[in-house]
Enzyme design. Structure first.
Site, PDB file in Angstrom:
ATOM      1  N   ASP A   1     -15.677  17.825 -26.919  1.00  0.00           N
ATOM      2  CA  ASP A   1     -15.195  18.561 -25.754  1.00  0.00           C
ATOM      3  C   ASP A   1     -16.202  18.417 -24.622  1.00  0.00           C
ATOM      4  OD1 ASP A   1     -13.438  20.057 -24.243  1.00  0.00           O
ATOM      5  OD2 ASP A   1     -14.018  21.975 -25.086  1.00  0.00           O
TER       6      ASP A   1
ATOM      7  N   ASP B   1     -20.459  23.736 -20.455  1.00  0.00           N
ATOM      8  CA  ASP B   1     -19.319  24.567 -20.071  1.00  0.00           C
ATOM      9  C   ASP B   1     -19.734  26.005 -19.791  1.00  0.00           C
ATOM     10  OD1 ASP B   1     -17.714  22.375 -20.405  1.00  0.00           O
ATOM     11  OD2 ASP B   1     -16.390  23.290 -21.891  1.00  0.00           O
TER      12      ASP B   1
ATOM     13  N   ASP C   1     -18.695  22.013 -27.589  1.00  0.00           N
ATOM     14  CA  ASP C   1     -19.560  21.958 -26.407  1.00  0.00           C
ATOM     15  C   ASP C   1     -21.014  21.767 -26.817  1.00  0.00           C
ATOM     16  OD1 ASP C   1     -17.328  22.489 -24.875  1.00  0.00           O
ATOM     17  OD2 ASP C   1     -17.728  24.650 -24.755  1.00  0.00           O
TER      18      ASP C   1
ATOM     19  N   ARG D   1     -14.643  15.708 -15.059  1.00  0.00           N
ATOM     20  CA  ARG D   1     -15.357  16.983 -15.104  1.00  0.00           C
ATOM     21  C   ARG D   1     -16.868  16.819 -14.916  1.00  0.00           C
ATOM     22  NH1 ARG D   1     -12.331  20.630 -19.817  1.00  0.00           N
ATOM     23  NH2 ARG D   1     -10.187  20.171 -19.144  1.00  0.00           N
TER      24      ARG D   1
END
Length: 375
Positions: free
Chosen positions: A191, A195, A162, A244
């Site tokens: 990734d 997040d 992340d 996302r």
């Protein structure tokens, strides 16, 4: 020599040695606000987000220096403003120990601390293949930095892949005027760019660019991780992202005045009981930009003022429930803070002129015109 003078001399020599070894320059003055502007959105709630305002200002040119600044505080809650310049990478980021910090090598570790500002200055701050990890912490500001190519597999790895990741009882974080980018998706070792999980609340992401990644970011690590929420996303640009933007599991989000371009698979994915207020965004050349995807556990949205420019929509079937082609609201979300909405028609222009690192931290005046905020 008197003892007190000897102690002061020893401290001075130690500080000089630390600066030479780590790239940390310590200022003797305090600063009331090194950050431009002030927090917006949900980061203004729960007591507000001020970062290290009022604390000592230091300049760091290595990751080790950032950790040293945290570890050199009187306590883990002593306010501090860390101005960062240059490239921060694995080669210059080591673990530093101390009673006011809990750091690790190969990642910028903001763990079990509070009242910290990290702001890029001068010619810019780039965190190269090195993520920023916020855990069990509160009142954090990150402004005017670039974080790029953080991997969870391959070499080198950092922060679970992340760019900026928050987890475990995080409160009040404002991330502003950042550029978060990767060079591919999960198969290339990357990734999420942004997040939040395991009880992270009162967060705002503003005037930032998220691009060239498989995953923009998420709220909640699984369908059962519904302890997160109260997150605002405004005046950000999501570009060349698979999905996302963000993924929402539980909680409440406010998503307004963002510019979405080239979302390949899905966009705002509200699921597992999440509720999102989606206002005056501009979606272009993208697919399935809003809905519940890849799960049977529905999420909800309140929509108004959005523009869908060359957006394609899949047929509703099973675990894929796009909101379009004519999105309508299926919930109502109350917003506790004041905000100004730019017209969706001007969002591409104003976001392109203001979002990202090294843009002068300009913001919209609420009428589609960039301006420099006060200190």
């Amino acid at each position: 020599m008197k003892r007190s003078a000897a102690v002061r001399l020893s401290a001075t020599l130690a500080t000089a040695a630390l600066a030479a070894a780590t790239g940390l320059v310590v200022s003797t003055s305090s600063a009331s606000a090194a950050v431009t502007g002030s927090a917006t959105g949900y980061a203004t709630q729960n007591g507000g987000t001020t970062g290290g305002a009022g604390g000592q200002t230091v300049r760091a040119t290595t990751g080790t220096a950032i950790h040293s600044a945290l570890c050199g505080r009187a306590s883990s809650s002593t306010p501090i403003i860390i101005e960062v310049q240059g490239t921060i990478n694995h080669g210059n980021t080591t673990k530093v120990s101390g009673s006011s910090c809990n750091t690790a090598a190969g990642v910028i570790e903001l763990k079990q601390i509070s009242n910290v500002t990290i702001v890029g200055v001068g010619s810019g701050a780039v965190f190269d293949q090195l993520g920023i990890h916020i855990r069990e912490s509160s009142n954090i500001i990150i402004q005017n930095v670039t974080v790029r190519n953080v991997k969870k597999s391959g070499s080198p790895t950092s922060n679970g892949g992340d760019a900026i990741g928050m987890e475990s009882d995080v409160r009040n974080v404002w991330v502003d005027h950042t550029t978060l980018e990767a060079s591919g998706g999960e198969s290339e070792g990357y990734d999420g760019l942004f997040d939040m999980k395991d009880n992270t609340q009162y967060v705002t992401l503003s005037y930032s660019i998220l691009r060239n990644s498989g995953r923009g970011g998420l709220i909640g690590s699984s369908e059962s991780d519904r302890s997160n929420g109260y997150v605002t996303f405004h005046h950000n640009k999501y570009e060349n992202i698979d999905s996302r933007t963000p993924l929402l599991r539980g909680g409440i989000s406010h998503i307004y005045n963002n510019h979405y371009v080239n979302l390949h698979e899905s966009g705002i994915n509200s699921r597992a009981g999440a509720r999102a207020k989606v206002d005056n965004n501009y979606f272009k050349d993208s697919k399935d930009v809003l809905g519940t995807f890849y799960t049977s556990e529905a999420g909800y949205w309140q929509v108004s003022g959005n523009i869908f420019d060359n957006v394609t929509w899949s047929a509703r079937s099973g675990d894929n429930q796009p909101a379009g082609p004519n999105p309508t609201s299926n919930t109502s979300v109350g917003i506790p803070y004041s905000y100004s909405l730019d017209s969706a028609s001007c969002v591409p222009d104003v976001v392109n002129r203001t979002a990202g690192a090294n843009k002068g931290n300009q913001v919209s005046n609420g009428n589609c015109t960039p301006q420099t905020p006060g200190p």
